[in-house]
Design an enzyme around this catalytic site. Structure first.
Site, short mmCIF file in Angstrom:
data_model
loop_
_atom_site.label_atom_id
_atom_site.label_comp_id
_atom_site.label_asym_id
_atom_site.label_seq_id
_atom_site.Cartn_x
_atom_site.Cartn_y
_atom_site.Cartn_z
N GLY A 46 27.57 98.13 53.18
CA GLY A 46 27.37 98.74 51.87
C GLY A 46 28.30 98.07 50.87
N CYS A 94 36.55 99.57 54.48
CA CYS A 94 36.06 99.26 53.14
C CYS A 94 36.32 97.78 52.85
CB CYS A 94 36.77 100.14 52.12
SG CYS A 94 36.24 99.84 50.43
N LEU A 95 35.32 97.10 52.30
CA LEU A 95 35.48 95.67 52.01
C LEU A 95 36.56 95.42 50.96
CD1 LEU A 95 31.72 94.58 51.92
CD2 LEU A 95 33.38 94.19 53.77
NI NI Z 1 34.19 100.76 50.29
#
Ligand code: NI
Length: 166
Positions: A46, A94-95
């Site tokens: 995502g 999270c990226l």
């Molecule tokens: Ni994230």
């Protein structure tokens, strides 16, 4: 299409409530294409627009591609309504916060309503991992990240860990 640089926490663009998308023009379509390319390259499941520096209410996700079939989903101006009382706790990463992860508790089933890439309003019911993913990306549109789900002690510990690896 091109791979965009991913904004890293604590960049202020990750702490802002994003603005609604009001035009479905070529620029938005190009952004969506670039966001998918960036997400798959990262690799992630995502990616929200503020993570590539665009503070607008838009995210892309694909909850299944790492296991096989792709299921790309574009959500513009999304809304989320929790369904039922069942909560689910999962380890989230999270990226924009590379190198750390933490448990986050969220509703297990949601109704996700959004404008699709053709400008049509659509709605779907998600559960399990896809529901988690959509809620994580929705958080980004409201200036929230995984740290914001932790109590103060846990947050401080994870921020310290992050700063050591970032
Ligand atoms: Ni994230």
């Amino acid at each position: 299409m091109s791979i965009l640089p991913i904004v890293a926490w604590p960049d202020p663009r990750l702490k802002r409530v994003c603005d609604s998308v009001d035009a479905f023009d070529d620029a938005v379509r190009r952004l969506i294409g670039d966001m998918f390319e960036t997400m798959y390259d990262a690799p992630g499941r995502g990616l929200a627009a503020p993570q590539v520096g665009v503070t607008q209410r838009l995210f892309v996700m694909d909850a299944t591609w790492k296991e096989g079939a792709k299921s790309p989903l574009v959500c513009i101006n999304p809304e989320i309504k929790p369904l039922g009382d069942v909560m689910s706790t999962n380890e989230e990463a999270c990226l924009s916060i590379k190198g750390v992860s933490c448990d986050v508790t969220r509703p297990n089933q949601i109704e996700l309503t959004f404008t699709d890439v053709d400008g049509k309003r659509a709605s779907m019911i998600l559960e399990g991992f896809a529901a988690i993913c959509a809620q994580h990306e929705m958080d980004h549109l409201n200036g929230r990240v995984i740290f914001d789900h932790l109590d103060e002690t846990a947050r401080k510990a994870l921020e310290t860990e992050y700063r050591a690896v970032a």
